[in-house]
Design a protein around this motif. Structure first.
Motif, PDB file in Angstrom:
ATOM      1  N   ILE A   1     -16.469  -3.119  13.094  1.00 36.83           N
ATOM      2  CA  ILE A   1     -16.341  -2.084  12.069  1.00 36.83           C
ATOM      3  C   ILE A   1     -17.634  -1.271  11.948  1.00 36.83           C
ATOM      4  N   GLU A   2     -18.448  -1.361  13.012  1.00 39.06           N
ATOM      5  CA  GLU A   2     -19.661  -0.561  13.166  1.00 39.06           C
ATOM      6  C   GLU A   2     -20.671  -0.787  12.051  1.00 39.06           C
ATOM      7  N   PHE A   3     -20.794  -2.061  11.639  1.00 40.85           N
ATOM      8  CA  PHE A   3     -21.863  -2.378  10.691  1.00 40.85           C
ATOM      9  C   PHE A   3     -23.193  -2.376  11.420  1.00 40.85           C
ATOM     10  N   LEU A   4     -24.137  -1.607  10.883  1.00 38.99           N
ATOM     11  CA  LEU A   4     -25.491  -1.546  11.427  1.00 38.99           C
ATOM     12  C   LEU A   4     -26.482  -1.932  10.340  1.00 38.99           C
ATOM     13  N   PRO A   5     -27.211  -3.038  10.503  1.00 36.47           N
ATOM     14  CA  PRO A   5     -28.219  -3.430   9.513  1.00 36.47           C
ATOM     15  C   PRO A   5     -29.496  -2.622   9.694  1.00 36.47           C
ATOM     16  N   SER A   6     -29.373  -1.324   9.477  1.00 31.30           N
ATOM     17  CA  SER A   6     -30.454  -0.396   9.795  1.00 31.30           C
ATOM     18  C   SER A   6     -31.439  -0.201   8.655  1.00 31.30           C
ATOM     19  N   GLY A   7     -31.133  -0.791   7.485  1.00 32.37           N
ATOM     20  CA  GLY A   7     -31.960  -0.585   6.310  1.00 32.37           C
ATOM     21  C   GLY A   7     -31.441   0.557   5.458  1.00 32.37           C
ATOM     22  N   HIS A   8     -31.821   0.548   4.195  1.00 32.64           N
ATOM     23  CA  HIS A   8     -31.465   1.619   3.272  1.00 32.64           C
ATOM     24  C   HIS A   8     -32.729   2.021   2.513  1.00 32.64           C
TER      25      HIS A   8
ATOM     26  N   GLU B   1       0.847  -1.189   0.000  1.00 27.77           N
ATOM     27  CA  GLU B   1       0.000   0.000   0.000  1.00 27.77           C
ATOM     28  C   GLU B   1       0.886   1.243   0.000  1.00 27.77           C
ATOM     29  N   ARG B   2       0.625   2.155  -0.907  1.00 27.79           N
ATOM     30  CA  ARG B   2       1.481   3.335  -1.062  1.00 27.79           C
ATOM     31  C   ARG B   2       1.438   4.264   0.142  1.00 27.79           C
ATOM     32  N   ASN B   3       0.326   4.297   0.860  1.00 29.79           N
ATOM     33  CA  ASN B   3       0.196   5.131   2.051  1.00 29.79           C
ATOM     34  C   ASN B   3      -0.213   4.249   3.228  1.00 29.79           C
ATOM     35  N   MET B   4      -1.406   4.471   3.766  1.00 34.32           N
ATOM     36  CA  MET B   4      -1.934   3.654   4.845  1.00 34.32           C
ATOM     37  C   MET B   4      -3.166   2.917   4.347  1.00 34.32           C
ATOM     38  N   THR B   5      -3.427   1.743   4.867  1.00 37.91           N
ATOM     39  CA  THR B   5      -4.582   0.974   4.413  1.00 37.91           C
ATOM     40  C   THR B   5      -5.863   1.776   4.641  1.00 37.91           C
ATOM     41  N   GLY B   6      -6.715   1.775   3.630  1.00 38.31           N
ATOM     42  CA  GLY B   6      -8.002   2.447   3.742  1.00 38.31           C
ATOM     43  C   GLY B   6      -7.934   3.953   3.760  1.00 38.31           C
ATOM     44  N   GLN B   7      -6.833   4.533   3.275  1.00 39.83           N
ATOM     45  CA  GLN B   7      -6.667   5.977   3.417  1.00 39.83           C
ATOM     46  C   GLN B   7      -7.456   6.777   2.385  1.00 39.83           C
ATOM     47  N   GLN B   8      -7.635   6.255   1.182  1.00 34.17           N
ATOM     48  CA  GLN B   8      -8.289   7.028   0.130  1.00 34.17           C
ATOM     49  C   GLN B   8      -9.756   6.631  -0.006  1.00 34.17           C
ATOM     50  N   ALA B   9     -10.183   6.188  -1.182  1.00 35.25           N
ATOM     51  CA  ALA B   9     -11.611   5.974  -1.430  1.00 35.25           C
ATOM     52  C   ALA B   9     -12.261   5.051  -0.412  1.00 35.25           C
ATOM     53  N   SER B  10     -11.548   4.010   0.018  1.00 32.48           N
ATOM     54  CA  SER B  10     -12.136   3.051   0.952  1.00 32.48           C
ATOM     55  C   SER B  10     -12.392   3.639   2.330  1.00 32.48           C
ATOM     56  N   GLY B  11     -11.687   4.712   2.679  1.00 34.84           N
ATOM     57  CA  GLY B  11     -11.847   5.296   3.993  1.00 34.84           C
ATOM     58  C   GLY B  11     -12.521   6.635   4.021  1.00 34.84           C
ATOM     59  N   THR B  12     -12.793   7.206   2.859  1.00 37.15           N
ATOM     60  CA  THR B  12     -13.365   8.557   2.804  1.00 37.15           C
ATOM     61  C   THR B  12     -14.771   8.584   2.225  1.00 37.15           C
ATOM     62  N   ASN B  13     -15.342   7.438   1.939  1.00 40.45           N
ATOM     63  CA  ASN B  13     -16.660   7.369   1.315  1.00 40.45           C
ATOM     64  C   ASN B  13     -17.771   7.501   2.356  1.00 40.45           C
ATOM     65  N   PHE B  14     -18.997   7.365   1.892  1.00 43.78           N
ATOM     66  CA  PHE B  14     -20.180   7.553   2.729  1.00 43.78           C
ATOM     67  C   PHE B  14     -20.356   6.451   3.770  1.00 43.78           C
ATOM     68  N   GLY B  15     -19.898   5.254   3.465  1.00 43.23           N
ATOM     69  CA  GLY B  15     -20.067   4.144   4.394  1.00 43.23           C
ATOM     70  C   GLY B  15     -21.360   3.376   4.219  1.00 43.23           C
ATOM     71  N   GLY B  16     -22.037   3.568   3.099  1.00 41.53           N
ATOM     72  CA  GLY B  16     -23.292   2.852   2.867  1.00 41.53           C
ATOM     73  C   GLY B  16     -23.057   1.390   2.537  1.00 41.53           C
ATOM     74  N   VAL B  17     -23.794   0.526   3.207  1.00 44.38           N
ATOM     75  CA  VAL B  17     -23.783  -0.911   2.911  1.00 44.38           C
ATOM     76  C   VAL B  17     -25.152  -1.230   2.338  1.00 44.38           C
ATOM     77  N   ARG B  18     -25.291  -0.916   1.040  1.00 43.76           N
ATOM     78  CA  ARG B  18     -26.612  -1.076   0.443  1.00 43.76           C
ATOM     79  C   ARG B  18     -26.489  -1.708  -0.946  1.00 43.76           C
ATOM     80  N   ARG B  19     -27.525  -2.495  -1.238  1.00 45.14           N
ATOM     81  CA  ARG B  19     -27.554  -3.206  -2.519  1.00 45.14           C
ATOM     82  C   ARG B  19     -28.455  -2.517  -3.531  1.00 45.14           C
ATOM     83  N   GLN B  20     -29.567  -1.941  -3.100  1.00 46.63           N
ATOM     84  CA  GLN B  20     -30.518  -1.401  -4.063  1.00 46.63           C
ATOM     85  C   GLN B  20     -29.914  -0.235  -4.835  1.00 46.63           C
TER      86      GLN B  20
END
Length: 405
Positions: A87-94, A40-59
């Motif tokens: 990792i603070e996954f919450l099945p809260s619905g989307h 990894e060029r920097n730190m794991t999860g530093q760019q897109a994987s760590g700066t996104n919205f955090g949505g766990v949604r399929r629809q």
């Protein structure tokens, strides 16, 4: 930084890129018993994987992605036990909502199609919708609810997969940028910026916005562009919004999505993207974009009008011209694999991609059809145009404001 220039390291697989794709691939490869070095060029999860919205949604996903998305949801649901950390996954619905009649009509059509892919949605309109979501503004006509989806903390996810992979014996190296990759008679040689040479039978490029240059070294086109998501978080308020929510629209100015974390803060995204530069690893939030987000948030949920923004951020994301990622084998080089270009929609699907990549690398096959995601669609036919079936993360036609997942 790791310095091993005096000798060569050998592994079954070298992975370039320590986002959620690379780290989950490393984890599942170790579960299958293959030796792995991840760079990894920097730190794991530093760019897109760590700066996104955090949505766990399929629809809202294109239908060909749903098999992978369903696989990924199973991993998210088991993540605490699987990774040994929260990792603070919450099945809260989307929930996604629509302002326009033609968009509301599409909800029912998409729900019908998605049911064949194992995704069950509930579509509400009128009084039924108002009873379920009394806080929505008067412009909202319909809501589509995916009850099993939810959200997680993107700052925690990729590093948790990296730690779990390391606990299984993977060699995870941060601050280890790659200078050169090449095919050898027996596999691949990867040279790091500090001069170390690493050898492996197989190579997986999962480097997000930095994958284009690496693919080019093997004669393959990856016509990605980079953009910066426009993210913001409010001051904490009582925890009342259980479901994450986004507006389905093809009008980029209307795009807004939000989720609330149990600590009370509301996380916002959407609208036009900001500038990003892979060369400098920098992305910016434009003040006018944040102000526009606030206007749209108040349109969606009028009751949030008094809230203040306390922080904004962005990251470097890679977008493909057709909105579909590149996943699977190289078209030119045996033993080479790709997973990148997720167009702002990679977070939810990431663990499923990692398990699928490990399956493909270890066994030579995958239970999931990866043909729609082949890099050869660019090398053989030029750059494809988006089709009506290809949808952004909130379900709108692909556009520069495709929502981060």
């Amino acid at each position: 930084m790791n310095t091993h220039a005096s000798h060569k390291t050998h592994a079954d697989v070298i992975i370039v890129g320590g986002g959620i794709m690379g780290c989950s691939t490393a984890f599942f490869l170790r579960k299958r018993g293959l030796s792995v070095v991840l760079l990894e060029r920097n730190m794991t999860g530093q760019q897109a994987s760590g700066t996104n919205f955090g949505g766990v949604r399929r629809q809202g996903r294109a239908l060909p992605q749903l098999a992978m998305s369903n696989r990924s949801l199973r991993i998210w649901r088991a993540s605490r036990e699987l990774l040994g950390s929260d990792i603070e996954f919450l099945p809260s619905g989307h929930t996604r909502v629509a302002y326009h009649a033609h968009d509301a009509e599409y909800f029912s059509e998409y729900a019908r199609q998605a049911r064949d892919y194992g995704l069950d949605l509930e579509v509400l309109q009128g009084a039924a919708m108002r009873r379920r979501f009394p806080f929505l503004g008067p412009d909202v006509l319909a809501a589509s609810i995916s009850p099993l989806d939810g959200h997680a903390n993107p700052r925690l996810a990729a590093p948790a997969f990296a730690r779990a992979a390391a606990a299984l014996g993977a060699d995870i190296r941060e601050n280890a940028p790659v200078r050169r990759v090449e095919r050898t008679a027996t596999g691949f040689r990867v040279e790091t910026l500090d001069g170390e040479s690493l050898l492996a039978e197989r190579l997986a490029i999962c480097a997000g916005a930095w994958s284009q240059a690496l693919a080019a070294q093997f004669g393959e086109a990856a016509p990605l562009t980079v953009r910066g998501p426009q993210m913001a978080v409010t001051e904490p308020v009582p925890y009342v919004f259980r479901s994450s929510m986004g507006v389905y629209t093809s009008i980029k100015e209307e795009s807004i999505y939000f989720r609330q974390i149990p600590r009370g803060n509301l996380i916002l995204g959407g609208g036009p993207p900001g500038p990003a530069d892979a060369a400098t690893s920098r992305a910016a939030v434009l003040p006018e974009n944040t102000l526009a987000q606030l206007r749209q948030f108040r349109r969606l949920v009028p009751g949030v009008a008094p809230l203040h923004i306390i922080r904004v951020w962005s990251g470097v994301e890679s977008y493909m011209p057709d909105g579909e990622p590149i996943i699977g084998r190289s078209g030119t080089t045996d033993g080479l694999y790709y997973a990148f270009g997720f167009s702002g929609a990679g977070f939810q699907i990431g663990p499923g991609v990692g398990e699928t990549m490990a399956e493909l690398i270890a066994t030579g096959r995958s239970e999931i059809d990866l043909q729609p995601f082949s890099i050869e669609r660019f090398n053989l036919a030029g750059t494809p145009a988006p089709t009506p079936a290809q949808r952004s993360p909130q379900g709108a036609p692909p556009s520069p404001t495709a929502a981060q997942s």
